[in-house]
Design a protein around this motif. Structure first.
Motif, PDB file in Angstrom:
ATOM      1  N   ASN A 436       0.842  -1.207   0.000  1.00  0.00           N
ATOM      2  CA  ASN A 436       0.000   0.000   0.000  1.00  0.00           C
ATOM      3  C   ASN A 436       0.869   1.246   0.000  1.00  0.00           C
ATOM      4  OD1 ASN A 436      -2.495  -1.257   2.365  1.00  0.00           O
ATOM      5  ND2 ASN A 436      -2.407  -1.443   0.160  1.00  0.00           N
ATOM      6  N   GLN A 437       1.900   1.222   0.836  1.00  0.00           N
ATOM      7  CA  GLN A 437       2.734   2.406   0.998  1.00  0.00           C
ATOM      8  C   GLN A 437       3.467   2.760  -0.299  1.00  0.00           C
ATOM      9  OE1 GLN A 437       5.662   4.366   1.326  1.00  0.00           O
ATOM     10  NE2 GLN A 437       4.017   5.749   2.003  1.00  0.00           N
ATOM     11  N   ARG A 438       3.574   1.792  -1.187  1.00  0.00           N
ATOM     12  CA  ARG A 438       4.214   2.092  -2.474  1.00  0.00           C
ATOM     13  C   ARG A 438       3.174   2.483  -3.527  1.00  0.00           C
ATOM     14  NH1 ARG A 438       7.789   2.690   0.890  1.00  0.00           N
ATOM     15  NH2 ARG A 438       9.568   1.279   1.048  1.00  0.00           N
ATOM     16  N   GLY A 439       1.907   2.517  -3.101  1.00  0.00           N
ATOM     17  CA  GLY A 439       0.857   2.943  -4.031  1.00  0.00           C
ATOM     18  C   GLY A 439       0.026   1.792  -4.578  1.00  0.00           C
TER      19      GLY A 439
ATOM     20  N   GLU B  74      -3.477   5.760  -1.506  1.00  0.00           N
ATOM     21  CA  GLU B  74      -3.725   7.098  -2.060  1.00  0.00           C
ATOM     22  C   GLU B  74      -2.692   8.096  -1.542  1.00  0.00           C
ATOM     23  OE1 GLU B  74      -8.582   6.746  -2.620  1.00  0.00           O
ATOM     24  OE2 GLU B  74      -7.769   7.481  -0.715  1.00  0.00           O
ATOM     25  N   ARG B  75      -2.347   7.955  -0.283  1.00  0.00           N
ATOM     26  CA  ARG B  75      -1.323   8.835   0.280  1.00  0.00           C
ATOM     27  C   ARG B  75      -0.010   8.634  -0.469  1.00  0.00           C
ATOM     28  NH1 ARG B  75      -2.553   8.660   6.814  1.00  0.00           N
ATOM     29  NH2 ARG B  75      -4.754   8.150   6.558  1.00  0.00           N
ATOM     30  N   ALA B  76       0.296   7.353  -0.743  1.00  0.00           N
ATOM     31  CA  ALA B  76       1.522   7.057  -1.482  1.00  0.00           C
ATOM     32  C   ALA B  76       1.467   7.720  -2.856  1.00  0.00           C
ATOM     33  CB  ALA B  76       1.700   5.547  -1.620  1.00  0.00           C
ATOM     34  N   CYS B  77       0.308   7.615  -3.493  1.00  0.00           N
ATOM     35  CA  CYS B  77       0.161   8.191  -4.832  1.00  0.00           C
ATOM     36  C   CYS B  77       0.201   9.718  -4.792  1.00  0.00           C
ATOM     37  CB  CYS B  77      -1.127   7.710  -5.484  1.00  0.00           C
ATOM     38  SG  CYS B  77      -1.109   5.949  -5.864  1.00  0.00           S
ATOM     39  N   GLU B  78      -0.165  10.295  -3.653  1.00  0.00           N
ATOM     40  CA  GLU B  78      -0.048  11.748  -3.496  1.00  0.00           C
ATOM     41  C   GLU B  78       1.412  12.158  -3.299  1.00  0.00           C
ATOM     42  OE1 GLU B  78      -2.113  14.319  -3.690  1.00  0.00           O
ATOM     43  OE2 GLU B  78      -3.902  13.125  -4.111  1.00  0.00           O
ATOM     44  N   THR B 101       4.487  -2.669 -10.644  1.00  0.00           N
ATOM     45  CA  THR B 101       3.108  -2.510 -10.188  1.00  0.00           C
ATOM     46  C   THR B 101       2.948  -1.171  -9.481  1.00  0.00           C
ATOM     47  OG1 THR B 101       3.093  -4.900  -9.847  1.00  0.00           O
ATOM     48  CG2 THR B 101       1.244  -3.679  -8.941  1.00  0.00           C
ATOM     49  N   ALA B 102       3.911  -0.861  -8.613  1.00  0.00           N
ATOM     50  CA  ALA B 102       3.824   0.378  -7.845  1.00  0.00           C
ATOM     51  C   ALA B 102       3.874   1.600  -8.774  1.00  0.00           C
ATOM     52  CB  ALA B 102       4.953   0.441  -6.817  1.00  0.00           C
ATOM     53  N   VAL B 103       4.854   1.624  -9.647  1.00  0.00           N
ATOM     54  CA  VAL B 103       5.012   2.775 -10.539  1.00  0.00           C
ATOM     55  C   VAL B 103       3.750   2.951 -11.395  1.00  0.00           C
ATOM     56  CG1 VAL B 103       6.247   3.586 -12.595  1.00  0.00           C
ATOM     57  CG2 VAL B 103       7.527   2.772 -10.609  1.00  0.00           C
ATOM     58  N   ASN B 104       3.253   1.849 -11.924  1.00  0.00           N
ATOM     59  CA  ASN B 104       2.089   1.982 -12.810  1.00  0.00           C
ATOM     60  C   ASN B 104       0.813   2.345 -12.062  1.00  0.00           C
ATOM     61  OD1 ASN B 104       3.394   1.767 -15.231  1.00  0.00           O
ATOM     62  ND2 ASN B 104       3.267  -0.477 -15.275  1.00  0.00           N
ATOM     63  N   GLN B 105       0.681   1.866 -10.824  1.00  0.00           N
ATOM     64  CA  GLN B 105      -0.500   2.274 -10.065  1.00  0.00           C
ATOM     65  C   GLN B 105      -0.417   3.756  -9.714  1.00  0.00           C
ATOM     66  OE1 GLN B 105      -2.369  -0.215  -7.241  1.00  0.00           O
ATOM     67  NE2 GLN B 105      -2.469  -1.905  -8.690  1.00  0.00           N
ATOM     68  N   GLN B 106       0.762   4.220  -9.406  1.00  0.00           N
ATOM     69  CA  GLN B 106       0.899   5.649  -9.119  1.00  0.00           C
ATOM     70  C   GLN B 106       0.649   6.480 -10.370  1.00  0.00           C
ATOM     71  OE1 GLN B 106       3.754   7.223  -6.550  1.00  0.00           O
ATOM     72  NE2 GLN B 106       3.696   5.535  -5.092  1.00  0.00           N
ATOM     73  N   LYS B 108      -1.281   5.635 -12.839  1.00  0.00           N
ATOM     74  CA  LYS B 108      -2.719   5.573 -13.094  1.00  0.00           C
ATOM     75  C   LYS B 108      -3.457   6.602 -12.238  1.00  0.00           C
ATOM     76  CE  LYS B 108      -6.458   2.186 -12.992  1.00  0.00           C
ATOM     77  NZ  LYS B 108      -6.762   0.874 -12.396  1.00  0.00           N
ATOM     78  N   TYR B 109      -3.045   6.694 -10.986  1.00  0.00           N
ATOM     79  CA  TYR B 109      -3.656   7.648 -10.054  1.00  0.00           C
ATOM     80  C   TYR B 109      -3.530   9.069 -10.598  1.00  0.00           C
ATOM     81  CZ  TYR B 109      -4.529   9.944  -5.503  1.00  0.00           C
ATOM     82  OH  TYR B 109      -5.026  10.698  -4.477  1.00  0.00           O
ATOM     83  N   ARG B 110      -2.419   9.324 -11.257  1.00  0.00           N
ATOM     84  CA  ARG B 110      -2.196  10.669 -11.802  1.00  0.00           C
ATOM     85  C   ARG B 110      -2.689  10.800 -13.231  1.00  0.00           C
ATOM     86  NH1 ARG B 110       3.495   9.641  -9.560  1.00  0.00           N
ATOM     87  NH2 ARG B 110       3.037   9.914  -7.339  1.00  0.00           N
ATOM     88  N   GLY B 111      -3.429   9.793 -13.697  1.00  0.00           N
ATOM     89  CA  GLY B 111      -4.002   9.872 -15.037  1.00  0.00           C
ATOM     90  C   GLY B 111      -2.998   9.619 -16.144  1.00  0.00           C
TER      91      GLY B 111
END
Ligand SMILES: Nc1ncnc2c1ncn2[C@@H]1O[C@H](COP(=O)(O)OP(=O)(O)OP(=O)(O)O)[C@@H](O)[C@H]1O
Ligand SMILES: [Mg+2]
Lengths: 482, 250
Positions: A436-439, B74-78, B101-106, B108-111
């Motif tokens: 989660n912490q990594r997004g 969401e905090r991570a993506c912020e 996975t992490a990079v792409n989810q972040q 995605k969060y930013r569009g």
């Protein structure tokens, strides 16, 4: 905090079954119920030779003397064997010889399942036998394979075209007297796949059978027979799905594999029969007998299974290591969620000298499900230098599910080395939070963690299947952890 | 910009944070020091949304958003990143797969569209350099079998990959050998910018020689009891915490 965790577990395990649609395909049924007349009717529908009808009748008479086995860690509701249709087939005039003759609705059904029957659309390197309800509707790449002397066809066609092979080998690995469901299958089996790999031939493509139950209240009883002659190799895949229905449906299959000297067979299954709904209503009862006989020296069988579907699974793909230096492998991931029950594992019979076996079982339980590993390692007196290593891991998602391990070890030769390791773990909240912490959202985190846990087994699957299986694990567990 | 007002938090019903106030502006480096058990890691956990902790009072805003309302991911993506004091192992999950996975989810969060495999691998290669992370580590499962120091390096590597607006480094220096400490600190400095801020939790002045803080705060018994410039760290190194405890009246 406990609430939060429950919530997440619930969320991750509430995934929807994607293959639950039904197809509107005109279907021929024979009357419900089971008796000798029904068996004769099935046999005559299939224009079978007399010897095969004889086997069916013998099996049926034997079945009548048997009782349902109760030793598994399963709660199996009473099954009314008279309320089942034992034969249902898509209506057709004659067996389709080319795809143009296959009902377009059928082609569409398999397309929707991701199994294109058009050879030009297919993944290169994979031949498919598509079985809907009781019959095989299409086998692809038959001709190319025939050039190498490989036989890949429906069981029914094999009975017609290669009766001497079928007669010689059918029942030689799993006899009808083997167990209750084997007897039942031998009496009423309808179709399945037949494979023969000649001496010295490495099958150049994956062979695969896709089983689909469509018709209502219908049992599926298929039979697969694979014969790998000396120095041959084949990798075989099996996939299965069924519509969502409130009624339970019975699937009782037999898979027999015979390996001659130095033959190698990889048999992979992605079992995704309808598991029933969240309350445990409906779903497939999956009672399967799978066995490989390593008859020849230096032969090798490798079973890989990813079991995600079915309301109840009762399945122990086993290896009879009769040839000297033969090898048996069993790699399994079994996922249960909601009210699913699985009792699965393997049996390794070490009979020849210097035989070895390797077992890796990864159970994943969520919801209210029960997941058991049951395995037997038997070393007979004359089996010098037998080796076995078993690793049985259980992963629990949530605290309402159960994981059980029943390893039986029966060794009669002092030179044997048999090792068994077992672990039980939970997905830790720390792991999920780290993701989660990594997004990474919780569902994806659980998907990642579960796939990581099952990696050793998933790696054994052919590429396309491995990707499919990874997604399947995640979908099966959707709504179960957070 | 991070603004924490009167933050209280519990674990298992026990109050650990007892009214934290802190303002971190873009580009600033704040060091948080304090005796064992004073609540430093708890503060990091609460800011990043660890569900084990319950916020009972207070506010946290991050670039105008109410951080406490957001899910951890969401905090991570912020752009809130935590370098964990004790990074967990995730067996069977490769670093590549995990980071992708992490990079792409972040993204995605930013569009943004997911990154292509080749761009991603290029990025991995580039960022590994920052902390001189061994290639072999990047090909292994997340933290599995990593040494203590390797885990910490891997945390900073992930920070480099994700380019957060706020990095919280929870005792990233502990377990690092002298060379690794310099490498990791240089990595952190290389990633610093006028927009990004850093919260450094540490027990030792040593790290602060490399990552020079604008402010040093002492967290004691769930509260920030003293704040000053970087010279405070030196003073603490010399005198310990007793004089502070006395100041607060214990
Ligand atoms: N899961 C938990 N259950 C109960 N108490 C906890 C839990 N986690 C932390 N605590 C308590 O909260 C307090 C603060 O812990 P925290 O980890 O925030 O301290 P810290 O300042 O980071 O200390 P250190 O310098 O040793 O890392 C400690 O008293 C600790 O025992
Ligand atoms: Mg700490």
């Amino acid at each position: 905090m406990a609430d939060e965790k429950d919530k997440i577990i619930n969320e991750v395990t509430q995934g929807e079954y994607k293959y639950g649609f039904t197809s509107d395909i005109p279907t021929d049924y024979i009357p419900k119920g089971l008796n000798e007349d029904i068996i004769r009717l099935i046999s005559s529908k299939k224009n079978e030779p007399e010897w095969l009808l004889e086997i069916r009748l013998k099996a049926f008479r034997h079945w009548l003397t048997l009782e349902m086995p109760h030793w598994a860690h399963l709660n199996i509701p009473e099954i009314d064997y008279q309320s089942i249709y034992y034969y249902a087939s898509p209506t057709k005039k004659e067996g389709p010889k080319s795809l143009d003759e296959v009902d377009p609705e059928l082609v569409k059904t398999f397309d929707k399942l991701g199994i294109p029957l058009h050879e030009q659309k297919m993944l290169s390197g994979m031949a498919v036998d598509a079985v809907l309800d009781s019959v095989s509707v299409k086998t692809t790449f038959k001709e190319q394979l025939a050039e190498l002397g490989i036989i890949f066809c429906s069981f029914s066609d094999a009975v017609k075209d290669y009766p001497e092979l079928v007669q010689k080998y059918m029942g030689s690995v799993v006899n009808y007297t083997d167990n209750f469901f084997a007897a039942l299958n031998s009496a009423v089996f309808s179709d399945g796949s037949f494979v023969y790999i000649p001496k010295g031939v490495r099958c150049p493509m994956e062979l695969s059978t896709y089983f689909r139950i469509n018709a209502i209240n219908t049992g599926q009883f298929e039979r697969t027979l694979i014969i790998a002659d000396e120095d041959s190799y084949v990798s075989y895949l099996e996939g299965c799905t069924a519509p969502m229905r409130d009624e339970n449906q019975l699937h009782a299959a037999i898979v027999e594999i015979l390996l001659h000297e130095r033959a190698e067979v990889k048999y992979s299954t992605v079992q995704n029969w309808y598991p029933g709904n969240k309350e445990g209503k409906g779903g497939i009862y999956n009672f399967v007998t799978k066995r490989a006989l390593c008859k020849g020296d230096y032969s090798k069988i490798s079973w890989t299974q990813v079991e995600t579907g079915s309301a109840i699974t009762w399945k122990y793909p086993s290896c009879i290591l009769r040839g000297n230096n033969s090898i048996g492998e069993f790699y399994s991931v079994a996922v249960t969620n909601n009210y699913q029950q699985a009792d699965t594992g393997t049996k390794m019979y070490h009979i020849g000298k210097n035989t070895s076996s390797h077992i890796v079982s990864k159970g994943i339980s969520a919801g209210h499900s029960q997941n058991s590993y049951r395995g037997l390692v038997k070393v007979v007196g004359k089996a010098e230098n037998a080796r076995n290593f078993s690793q049985c891991d259980s992963l629990l998602l949530g605290d309402k599910c159960g994981a059980h391990t029943f390893p039986y070890i029966d060794v009669h030769n002092q030179t044997a080395i048999v090792e068994h390791e077992a672990t039980t773990s939970k997905i830790s909240e720390d792991q999920v939070f780290y993701c989660n912490q990594r997004g990474i959202a919780t569902e994806d985190a659980i998907g990642l963690i579960v796939n990581g846990y099952a990696k050793e087994v998933l790696n054994k699957l052919p590429m396309e299947f491995a990707v499919e299986a990874q997604k399947l694990l995640q979908i099966t567990l959707e709504g179960s952890v957070g | 910009m991070l603004e924490i007002k009167n933050l209280h938090a519990n674990i298992n019903g026990k109050e650990i944070l007892k009214g934290i106030n802190l303002l971190v502006k873009p580009g600033e480096v704040h060091a948080i020091m304090g005796p064992n058990g004073s609540g430093k890691s708890t503060l990091a956990s609460v800011l990043t949304g660890n569900p084990a902790f319950e916020v009972t009072e207070g506010e946290v805003s991050f670039y105008g958003k109410n951080l406490l309302e957001l899910l951890p991911e969401e905090r991570a993506c912020e752009g809130v990143f935590l370098s964990f004091q004790y990074p967990v192992e995730i067996p069977g999950v490769s670093m590549v797969n995990f980071m992708r996975t992490a990079v792409n989810q972040q993204r995605k969060y930013r569009g943004l569209e997911p990154m292509s495999a080749s761009d991603f691998l290029k990025l991995m290669r580039e960022k590994k350099e920052y902390v001189e992370l061994d290639n072999k580590l990047a090909n292994r499962s997340v933290n599995e079998g990593f040494s203590g120091g390797e885990k910490k390096r891997n945390e900073i590597f992930q920070m480099a990959m994700l380019e957060p607006r706020l990095s919280i480094l929870d005792e990233t220096d502990s377990g690092l050998d002298i060379d690794a400490l310099r490498i990791v600190a240089n990595g952190v400095n290389a990633l610093k910018s006028a927009e990004n801020s850093t919260l450094v939790i540490t027990h030792y002045q040593r790290l602060l020689d490399y990552i020079v803080p604008d402010f040093v705060h002492v967290l004691y018994n769930g509260q920030i009891v003293k704040s000053a410039g970087k010279e405070l760290a030196l003073e603490l190194e010399e005198k310990g915490y007793d004089w502070i405890k006395k100041e607060v009246g214990e």
